[in-house]
Design an enzyme around this catalytic site. Structure first.
Site, PDB file in Angstrom:
ATOM      1  N   SER A 121       0.814  -1.212   0.000  1.00 30.17           N
ATOM      2  CA  SER A 121       0.000   0.000   0.000  1.00 30.17           C
ATOM      3  C   SER A 121       0.846   1.259   0.000  1.00 30.17           C
ATOM      4  O   SER A 121       1.968   1.281   0.526  1.00 30.17           O
ATOM      5  CB  SER A 121      -0.863  -0.007   1.261  1.00 30.17           C
ATOM      6  OG  SER A 121      -1.486   1.244   1.440  1.00 30.17           O
TER       7      SER A 121
ATOM      8  N   TYR B 264      -1.959   0.153  10.006  1.00 30.92           N
ATOM      9  CA  TYR B 264      -2.213  -0.440   8.693  1.00 30.92           C
ATOM     10  C   TYR B 264      -0.956  -0.354   7.824  1.00 30.92           C
ATOM     11  O   TYR B 264      -0.501  -1.352   7.264  1.00 30.92           O
ATOM     12  CB  TYR B 264      -3.393   0.267   8.008  1.00 30.92           C
ATOM     13  CG  TYR B 264      -3.558  -0.136   6.571  1.00 30.92           C
ATOM     14  CD1 TYR B 264      -3.975  -1.414   6.236  1.00 30.92           C
ATOM     15  CD2 TYR B 264      -3.249   0.749   5.533  1.00 30.92           C
ATOM     16  CE1 TYR B 264      -4.094  -1.809   4.908  1.00 30.92           C
ATOM     17  CE2 TYR B 264      -3.360   0.372   4.207  1.00 30.92           C
ATOM     18  CZ  TYR B 264      -3.785  -0.906   3.906  1.00 30.92           C
ATOM     19  OH  TYR B 264      -3.889  -1.295   2.592  1.00 30.92           O
TER      20      TYR B 264
ATOM     21  N   LYS C 207       1.724  -3.556   6.521  1.00 31.08           N
ATOM     22  CA  LYS C 207       2.099  -3.844   5.128  1.00 31.08           C
ATOM     23  C   LYS C 207       3.603  -3.725   4.940  1.00 31.08           C
ATOM     24  O   LYS C 207       4.216  -4.543   4.237  1.00 31.08           O
ATOM     25  CB  LYS C 207       1.370  -2.876   4.189  1.00 31.08           C
ATOM     26  CG  LYS C 207      -0.131  -3.089   4.130  1.00 31.08           C
ATOM     27  CD  LYS C 207      -0.462  -4.356   3.362  1.00 31.08           C
ATOM     28  CE  LYS C 207      -1.946  -4.481   3.100  1.00 31.08           C
ATOM     29  NZ  LYS C 207      -2.270  -5.680   2.316  1.00 31.08           N
TER      30      LYS C 207
HETATM   31  N1  UFG Z   1     -12.751  12.460   1.149  1.00 25.15           N
HETATM   32  C1  UFG Z   1     -13.672  13.488   1.226  1.00 25.15           C
HETATM   33  N2  UFG Z   1     -14.958  13.166   1.514  1.00 25.15           N
HETATM   34  C2  UFG Z   1     -15.372  11.900   1.713  1.00 25.15           C
HETATM   35  C3  UFG Z   1     -14.430  10.840   1.630  1.00 25.15           C
HETATM   36  C4  UFG Z   1     -13.122  11.167   1.358  1.00 25.15           C
HETATM   37  O1  UFG Z   1     -13.345  14.660   1.053  1.00 25.15           O
HETATM   38  O2  UFG Z   1     -16.566  11.685   1.953  1.00 25.15           O
HETATM   39  C5  UFG Z   1     -11.371  12.808   0.801  1.00 25.15           C
HETATM   40  C6  UFG Z   1     -10.374  12.414   1.870  1.00 25.15           C
HETATM   41  O3  UFG Z   1     -10.311  13.414   2.877  1.00 25.15           O
HETATM   42  C7  UFG Z   1      -9.104  12.319   1.024  1.00 25.15           C
HETATM   43  C8  UFG Z   1      -9.604  11.810  -0.329  1.00 25.15           C
HETATM   44  O4  UFG Z   1     -11.003  12.080  -0.337  1.00 25.15           O
HETATM   45  O5  UFG Z   1      -8.549  13.582   0.843  1.00 25.15           O
HETATM   46  C9  UFG Z   1      -9.387  10.330  -0.560  1.00 25.15           C
HETATM   47  O6  UFG Z   1      -9.841   9.628   0.607  1.00 25.15           O
HETATM   48  P1  UFG Z   1     -10.069   8.050   0.631  1.00 25.15           P
HETATM   49  O7  UFG Z   1     -10.560   7.696   1.991  1.00 25.15           O
HETATM   50  O8  UFG Z   1     -10.878   7.636  -0.546  1.00 25.15           O
HETATM   51  O9  UFG Z   1      -8.629   7.481   0.382  1.00 25.15           O
HETATM   52  P2  UFG Z   1      -7.252   7.773   1.153  1.00 25.15           P
HETATM   53  O10 UFG Z   1      -6.416   8.558   0.179  1.00 25.15           O
HETATM   54  O11 UFG Z   1      -7.398   8.291   2.504  1.00 25.15           O
HETATM   55  O12 UFG Z   1      -6.795   6.284   1.326  1.00 25.15           O
HETATM   56  C10 UFG Z   1      -5.984   5.662   0.429  1.00 25.15           C
HETATM   57  C11 UFG Z   1      -6.371   4.178   0.372  1.00 25.15           C
HETATM   58  C12 UFG Z   1      -6.073   3.517   1.698  1.00 25.15           C
HETATM   59  C13 UFG Z   1      -4.634   3.788   2.080  1.00 25.15           C
HETATM   60  C14 UFG Z   1      -4.453   5.285   2.174  1.00 25.15           C
HETATM   61  C15 UFG Z   1      -3.091   5.693   2.674  1.00 25.15           C
HETATM   62  O13 UFG Z   1      -7.741   4.073   0.052  1.00 25.15           O
HETATM   63  O14 UFG Z   1      -6.266   2.138   1.586  1.00 25.15           O
HETATM   64  O15 UFG Z   1      -4.680   5.846   0.892  1.00 25.15           O
HETATM   65  O16 UFG Z   1      -2.140   5.474   1.746  1.00 25.15           O
HETATM   66  F1  UFG Z   1      -4.332   3.251   3.251  1.00 25.15           F
END
Ligand code: UFG
Length: 327
Positions: A117, A141, A145
């Site tokens: 990841s 998490y 990994k």
């Molecule tokens: N976001 C919003 N509103 C929402 C949901 C998400 O603004 O309702 C934003 C989050 O704040 C973030 C972006 O959308 O800025 C992406 O968020 P996600 O939760 O979709 O994904 P992340 O980038 O946080 O997570 C990804 C992977 C995880 C991994 C993580 C860290 O999905 O599995 O990166 O590397 F662990």
């Protein structure tokens, strides 16, 4: 090839199982169905139900069939949950990997492809990330990994294990009827679908980041492109290609959350209003990465971009009529 896909009833594992079968390989899926679904397993694949941490069960599998390669997807993947319950994450993700890797080698199976990841990098110092960027996870998490990657490396030194660890970024989309059939509503695209279903505005977490429109930048890759890389790696390893390193599966291009929301509105015609809320704890401003290593080693580059990712995710969602769908 005979391919063992651990966690092949889940989202990315399920898509990869379909693609491996389509490429003419014999696939055995091993999954405890905790978050995976039996209907994600291709009908031409065999499903064996069991826990990856259970050495006897895993050994039984290797006794029954000779595998050429193992692909390991089984994992817990929710960052906030990992902060609350580190034990579950290290037990499933790290100890699960250790058990399966060690057992595979005991039965002479020396090729291993592991789902890692972007969370192994933690908060990036600069973007685009490359595999040489420092790894400094900021949650259990990510550590679970990174430790599994180190186990692979250690077994390479001690037991000639051949391996690859794919570092995924933001995976979305659907393929062959397999989508994110699990309540991932904290993730952006399932969260947009939830807003659409509930006829609520889109909530974007933070608009004061140092980015072009103030919202976070992420790197979106279609699940079918991710699966393709796994099949390519298995085939190349079987031809003797030495990988033995982490490999980013990223697009190299970031999109802002606002761009994702706008594209979602265009694709779905949902026309949801967008609201900006507070930042979400632990969100880095920019997370995107180069895929040069994947291109160089495997000839891989992603073919399907944001609009297609959202379109396929949305079409899969619409086609769902089971009660376990994400929202
Ligand atoms: N976001 C919003 N509103 C929402 C949901 C998400 O603004 O309702 C934003 C989050 O704040 C973030 C972006 O959308 O800025 C992406 O968020 P996600 O939760 O979709 O994904 P992340 O980038 O946080 O997570 C990804 C992977 C995880 C991994 C993580 C860290 O999905 O599995 O990166 O590397 F662990």
């Amino acid at each position: 090839m005979n391919i063992l896909i651990i966690g092949g009833a889940g989202y990315i594992g399920g898509v990869t199982a379909h693609m491996a079968v389509e490429a003419g390989h014999a696939v055995t899926v091993f999954d405890n169905l905790s978050t995976g679904r039996d209907y994600n397993v291709p009908k031409d694949a065999e499903l064996v139900v069991g826990d990856v941490q259970n050495r006897d069960t895993v050994a039984h599998l290797f006794k029954k069939r000779r595998f050429d390669v193992v692909m390991h997807f089984a994992a817990r993947i929710l960052v906030p949950e990992s902060v609350k319950n580190p034990y579950d994450y290290f037990y499933t993700n790290t100890f699960g990997a250790l058990t399966a890797i060690d057992t595979a080698l005991q039965f002479g199976v020396e090729r291993y492809i592991f789902s890692s990841s972007a969370a192994t990098y933690g908060e990036p110092h600069s973007t685009p990330l490359t595999e040489s960027s420092p790894t400094a996870p900021v949650n259990p998490y990510g550590w679970s990994k990174l430790l599994a990657e180190q186990i692979l490396q250690s077994y390479q030194q001690s037991h000639s294990l051949q391996w690859a660890a794919f570092r995924y970024f933001n995976v979305a989309g659907a393929y062959a009827g397999v989508g994110t059939d699990y309540p991932f509503v904290s993730h952006i695209i399932p969260s947009l679908l939830a807003s659409m279903k509930q006829k609520e505005p889109i909530m974007i977490a933070g608009d004061d980041y140092d980015t072009q429109d103030g919202t976070c930048i992420r790197d979106y890759v279609h699940v079918a492109d991710i699966a393709k890389a796994h099949v390519a790696a298995a085939e190349q390893m079987a031809r003797g290609k030495v990988l033995n390193q982490p490999i980013n599966l990223s697009s190299g291009t970031g999109y802002s959350v606002k761009q994702v929301a706008d594209t979602f509105n265009e694709v779905t015609h949902a026309d949801l209003p967008i609201k900006f809320g507070p930042r979400r704890a632990g969100d880095p401003a920019k997370l995107f990465a180069s895929h040069d290593r994947a291109t160089q080693l495997l000839g891989w580059r992603p073919n399907l971009h944001l609009r297609q990712i959202i379109t396929d995710h949305y079409n899969w969602y619409k086609a769902q009529d089971n009660p376990n769908r994400p929202v």
